[in-house]
Design an enzyme around this catalytic site. Structure first.
Site, PDB file in Angstrom:
ATOM      1  N   ASP A   1       4.883  -5.164   9.385  1.00 28.90           N
ATOM      2  CA  ASP A   1       6.007  -4.718  10.216  1.00 28.90           C
ATOM      3  C   ASP A   1       6.051  -5.467  11.544  1.00 28.90           C
ATOM      4  OD1 ASP A   1       7.055  -2.917   8.413  1.00 28.90           O
ATOM      5  OD2 ASP A   1       5.877  -1.221   9.158  1.00 28.90           O
TER       6      ASP A   1
ATOM      7  N   ASP B   1       0.585  -2.078  12.092  1.00 27.09           N
ATOM      8  CA  ASP B   1       0.994  -2.531  10.762  1.00 27.09           C
ATOM      9  C   ASP B   1       1.353  -4.014  10.839  1.00 27.09           C
ATOM     10  OD1 ASP B   1       2.756  -3.220   8.509  1.00 27.09           O
ATOM     11  OD2 ASP B   1       2.570  -1.106   8.004  1.00 27.09           O
TER      12      ASP B   1
ATOM     13  N   THR C   1      -0.965   7.669  -0.854  1.00 28.95           N
ATOM     14  CA  THR C   1      -2.239   7.628  -1.595  1.00 28.95           C
ATOM     15  C   THR C   1      -3.176   6.553  -1.045  1.00 28.95           C
ATOM     16  OG1 THR C   1      -1.399   5.975  -3.132  1.00 28.95           O
ATOM     17  CG2 THR C   1      -1.015   8.280  -3.712  1.00 28.95           C
TER      18      THR C   1
ATOM     19  N   ARG D   1       0.850  -1.188   0.000  1.00 29.53           N
ATOM     20  CA  ARG D   1       0.000   0.000   0.000  1.00 29.53           C
ATOM     21  C   ARG D   1       0.883   1.234   0.000  1.00 29.53           C
ATOM     22  NH1 ARG D   1      -4.468   1.317   4.606  1.00 29.53           N
ATOM     23  NH2 ARG D   1      -2.583   1.764   5.804  1.00 29.53           N
TER      24      ARG D   1
HETATM   25  C1  PRP Z   1      -1.059  -4.257   4.748  1.00 27.51           C
HETATM   26  C2  PRP Z   1      -1.919  -5.483   4.950  1.00 27.51           C
HETATM   27  C3  PRP Z   1      -2.784  -5.465   3.717  1.00 27.51           C
HETATM   28  C4  PRP Z   1      -2.966  -3.987   3.453  1.00 27.51           C
HETATM   29  C5  PRP Z   1      -4.345  -3.604   3.907  1.00 27.51           C
HETATM   30  O1  PRP Z   1      -0.034  -4.531   3.860  1.00 27.51           O
HETATM   31  O2  PRP Z   1      -1.202  -6.665   5.097  1.00 27.51           O
HETATM   32  O3  PRP Z   1      -2.201  -6.102   2.595  1.00 27.51           O
HETATM   33  O4  PRP Z   1      -1.980  -3.305   4.229  1.00 27.51           O
HETATM   34  O5  PRP Z   1      -4.607  -2.288   3.630  1.00 27.51           O
HETATM   35  P1  PRP Z   1      -5.716  -1.847   2.593  1.00 27.51           P
HETATM   36  O6  PRP Z   1      -6.950  -2.646   2.879  1.00 27.51           O
HETATM   37  O7  PRP Z   1      -5.919  -0.387   2.908  1.00 27.51           O
HETATM   38  O8  PRP Z   1      -5.202  -2.064   1.205  1.00 27.51           O
HETATM   39  P2  PRP Z   1       1.085  -3.463   3.462  1.00 27.51           P
HETATM   40  O9  PRP Z   1       0.677  -2.753   2.201  1.00 27.51           O
HETATM   41  O10 PRP Z   1       1.399  -2.604   4.647  1.00 27.51           O
HETATM   42  O11 PRP Z   1       2.303  -4.376   3.078  1.00 27.51           O
HETATM   43  P3  PRP Z   1       3.151  -5.399   3.983  1.00 27.51           P
HETATM   44  O12 PRP Z   1       2.294  -6.589   4.261  1.00 27.51           O
HETATM   45  O13 PRP Z   1       4.326  -5.707   3.123  1.00 27.51           O
HETATM   46  O14 PRP Z   1       3.558  -4.681   5.251  1.00 27.51           O
HETATM   47  N1  URA Z   2      -2.448  -2.360   7.061  1.00 26.66           N
HETATM   48  C1  URA Z   2      -2.048  -2.763   8.279  1.00 26.66           C
HETATM   49  O1  URA Z   2      -1.110  -3.558   8.394  1.00 26.66           O
HETATM   50  N2  URA Z   2      -2.694  -2.303   9.351  1.00 26.66           N
HETATM   51  C2  URA Z   2      -3.736  -1.449   9.271  1.00 26.66           C
HETATM   52  O2  URA Z   2      -4.306  -1.064  10.308  1.00 26.66           O
HETATM   53  C3  URA Z   2      -4.136  -1.021   7.994  1.00 26.66           C
HETATM   54  C4  URA Z   2      -3.473  -1.502   6.902  1.00 26.66           C
END
Ligand code: PRP
Ligand code: URA
Length: 207
Positions: free
Chosen positions: A200, A197, A105, A101
């Site tokens: 993370d 997150d 944006t 994400r």
């Molecule tokens: C997080 C989570 C989802 C997304 C959800 O991933 O694991 O994939 O955010 O958010 P959304 O519904 O608003 O799209 P992230 O993009 O942070 O990537 P990561 O798993 O590599 O940390």
């Molecule tokens: N992605 C995450 O990992 N946590 C949130 O709360 C939203 C998006």
């Protein structure tokens, strides 16, 4: 409407994920446990087929799962959830979709895609801990449908009403199974009260 699993074990694992003191090793283990429990529920409506087997004593018609499965984690955070799903579905094949994400944006950006050639013939369990704005899950489900997938279930640990609305508004044919449904999104797109997150926290990459 999503199916929210109110089982005490699901709620307990979720509480441990929410706790900001939970370290990455435990966080990943809890995600894996939730992957098992949520998959168990997600498969509940899958029909079985009778086939003849031989027990040590006699032949019988016995139920078998009528569908083959592909588990598709959205990277990164979906990986531990996928391990739990595979504990329950050891014969499943795995596909990967890398989506990050953009934190300005809030739009998902695809950086990796590796799906098995058989994916369209299977029931896909799309797994990601978080359904926040819904952008990532919507994009992944759209991608899977472009590859011919017609049977799919989204499995997520935690959803926000905004994400559930966005996903069901675009993919009304895809059932959603959640471990919890929280209050709202923050102005930065985080689920509240949430768990932070997920990627993370699972991989220890908090800044
Ligand atoms: C997080 C989570 C989802 C997304 C959800 O991933 O694991 O994939 O955010 O958010 P959304 O519904 O608003 O799209 P992230 O993009 O942070 O990537 P990561 O798993 O590599 O940390
Ligand atoms: N992605 C995450 O990992 N946590 C949130 O709360 C939203 C998006």
């Amino acid at each position: 409407m999503p199916t929210v699993i109110s089982h005490p074990l699901v709620q307990h694992h979720l509480t441990r994920l929410r706790d900001g003191d939970t370290a990455p090793t435990e966080f990943r283990a809890r995600l894996r446990a939730l992957g098992r429990l949520l998959t168990y529920e997600a498969i509940r409506a899958v029909p079985t087929q009778q086939r003849t087997i031989d027990t040590p004593l006699e032949a019988m018609d016995a139920p078998h799962l009528s569908q083959r499965f592909t588990v598709v984690p959205i990277l990164r955070a979906g990986l531990a959830l996928a391990d739990g799903a595979l504990d329950m579905l050891p014969d499943a094949v795995v596909g990967h979709v890398g989506l990050a994400r953009n934190e300005t944006t809030l739009e998902p950006e695809t950086y990796y895609e590796n799906l098995p050639a058989t994916v369209a013939d299977t029931h896909v369990l799309l797994v990601d801990p978080m359904l926040a704005t819904g952008g990532s899950a919507v994009a992944a489900a759209t991608l899977l449908k472009k590859h011919g997938v017609t049977r799919m279930t989204l499995v997520a640990v935690l959803g926000a009403p905004e994400g559930v609305g966005a996903f069901e508004g675009t993919h009304a044919d895809v059932p959603v199974v959640l471990g919890g449904l929280d209050r709202e999104l923050s102005d930065k797109g985080y689920i509240l009260p949430g768990l932070g997150d997920a990627g993370d926290r699972a991989f220890g990459t908090l800044g």
